[in-house]
Design an enzyme around this catalytic site. Structure first.
Site, PDB file in Angstrom:
ATOM      1  N   TRP A  22       0.819  -1.219   0.000  1.00 47.39           N
ATOM      2  CA  TRP A  22       0.000   0.000   0.000  1.00 47.39           C
ATOM      3  C   TRP A  22       0.846   1.259   0.000  1.00 47.39           C
ATOM      4  CZ3 TRP A  22      -4.014  -1.800  -1.900  1.00 47.39           C
ATOM      5  CH2 TRP A  22      -4.481  -3.065  -1.548  1.00 47.39           C
ATOM      6  N   ASP A  26      -1.574   6.372   6.641  1.00 46.11           N
ATOM      7  CA  ASP A  26      -2.622   5.426   6.261  1.00 46.11           C
ATOM      8  C   ASP A  26      -2.792   4.455   7.429  1.00 46.11           C
ATOM      9  OD1 ASP A  26      -4.183   3.380   5.259  1.00 46.11           O
ATOM     10  OD2 ASP A  26      -2.999   3.066   3.442  1.00 46.11           O
ATOM     11  N   LYS A  75     -11.955  -2.752   7.806  1.00 47.05           N
ATOM     12  CA  LYS A  75     -11.160  -3.641   8.638  1.00 47.05           C
ATOM     13  C   LYS A  75     -11.536  -3.482  10.115  1.00 47.05           C
ATOM     14  CE  LYS A  75      -7.504  -3.226   5.190  1.00 47.05           C
ATOM     15  NZ  LYS A  75      -7.620  -4.546   4.577  1.00 47.05           N
TER      16      LYS A  75
END
Length: 361
Positions: A103, A172, A196
């Protein structure tokens, strides 16, 4: 309804059962209004209350300072990979990134479209099995911010603390937000996809310091400006109503558990149980270096790929689902976010011991 299994999936991930049951009722008839939540206008007083309560509870749980805006956006966390540099790096300004997995790698690629990006650290050569320690990298003096991913779902690594730097942090936190306390005042932007630890896919949380709303270049489209959404309290266009509602219910659930400090203790206990099972045997091997281990995602391997396939299949047969590792590193992965119950870890650990006995390498 069939028996519920233990869902180790990395995202969308397991949610509190009581939240799911309440959502099932409210989808049909929200608070005895005679209309389902997903049919309701986002500008109705009922939904406006839902959104306001969700923001208030997020602010309380994260202790978000008043000079920060909370935005409920669409487009997934991946959209933030370009929105952040688009809004903050006008005239090809510089930013520093730490590359600790898939990511961050994707974010770096997008950021380079808009600015001068310095990658100060990368663990790609070791299959992203660790995050850096302070002192292993240098943040450029002329960087606008230091960007990092706090938890790496695929590789099972996590920054134990925020990087030490005088520069503004951008993070993030998609896979570990609200799993432990965070000093929001150290950050310019925190963002997280909900699927999540917060709720279903569809809403991305952006926490942004107010002064950054006025840094956007003139050529940035209206919908891609943070200020557009901040000025309208995330109601510039129709928001992802259902996802915001479920997130709000998850936040209420988290408060009932005792808040972030209590859930951190619970998360550490769950992770310690599983890491102990891995470390006690040469049969199971964790992917992440010990100092970089995640308490959210635990990636591990067995002696052979064939045994891993058998392990995953037999685990699923007894209600331990979603243990297949990411295709980039294979093996197994147990994602044990806030809502994952302790007894699911206990059942997995017991299965691991039996499987090792019955399937010698």
């Amino acid at each position: 309804m069939g028996d519920r299994v233990f869902n180790f999936s990395p995202g969308p991930a397991t949610l509190p059962l009581e939240v799911l049951e309440k959502a099932g009722k409210d989808v049909v008839d929200f608070q005895d209004t005679g209309i389902g939540l997903i049919e309701m206008s986002h500008r109705s007083k009922e939904f406006m209350t839902v959104a306001a309560d969700a923001e208030a509870n997020l602010r309380e749980l994260m202790n978000i300072p008043q000079n920060y805006k909370v935005l409920f956006l669409q487009g997934g966390a991946s959209s933030q990979f370009f929105m952040i540099p688009m809004n903050l790096l006008g005239d090809k300004k510089k930013a520093t990134y730490l590359d600790t997995g898939t990511w961050s790698n994707k974010a770096i690629k997008e950021a380079r479209i808009f600015g001068d990006i310095d990658v100060a650290f990368s663990s790609e050569d070791s299959s992203f099995n660790r995050v850096p320690e302070d002192g292993e990298y240098t943040v450029s003096e002329d960087s606008e911010y230091l960007y990092y991913v706090s938890n790496n779902t695929i590789y099972g690594t996590q920054f134990p603390t925020a990087p030490s730097t005088s520069k503004m942090l951008v993070c993030d936190m998609s896979s570990d937000i609200l799993s432990r306390p965070v000093d929001v005042s150290r950050y310019g932007i925190i963002f997280a996809g909900a699927q999540k630890n917060l709720g279903p896919a569809g809403v991305t949380i952006v926490i942004i310091r107010e002064d950054l709303l006025d840094t956007t270049p003139e050529n940035v489209p209206t919908m891609l400006r943070y200020k557009t959404h901040a000025d309208k309290d995330s109601m510039f266009n129709t928001p992802p109503c259902f996802s915001i509602y479920v997130m709000g219910e998850v936040l209420k659930w988290l408060k009932r558990q005792g808040g972030v400090e209590a859930i951190e203790k619970h998360n550490k206990e769950k992770a310690a149980m599983l890491y102990e099972a891995i470390d006690q045997s040469d049969y199971y091997r964790g992917h992440a270096e010990t100092a970089s281990r995640s308490i959210m995602n635990i990636s591990f391997n067995l002696p052979t790929p064939e045994l891993e396939v058998k392990f995953i299949a037999e685990a699923a047969a007894i209600g331990l689902n979603g243990l297949k590792g990411h295709r980039s590193i294979g093996g197994c992965r147990a994602s044990i976010y806030n809502a994952f119950p302790r007894n699911g870890i206990e059942k997995l650990v017991a299965f691991m011991r039996v499987f090792e006995t019955n399937n010698p390498a």
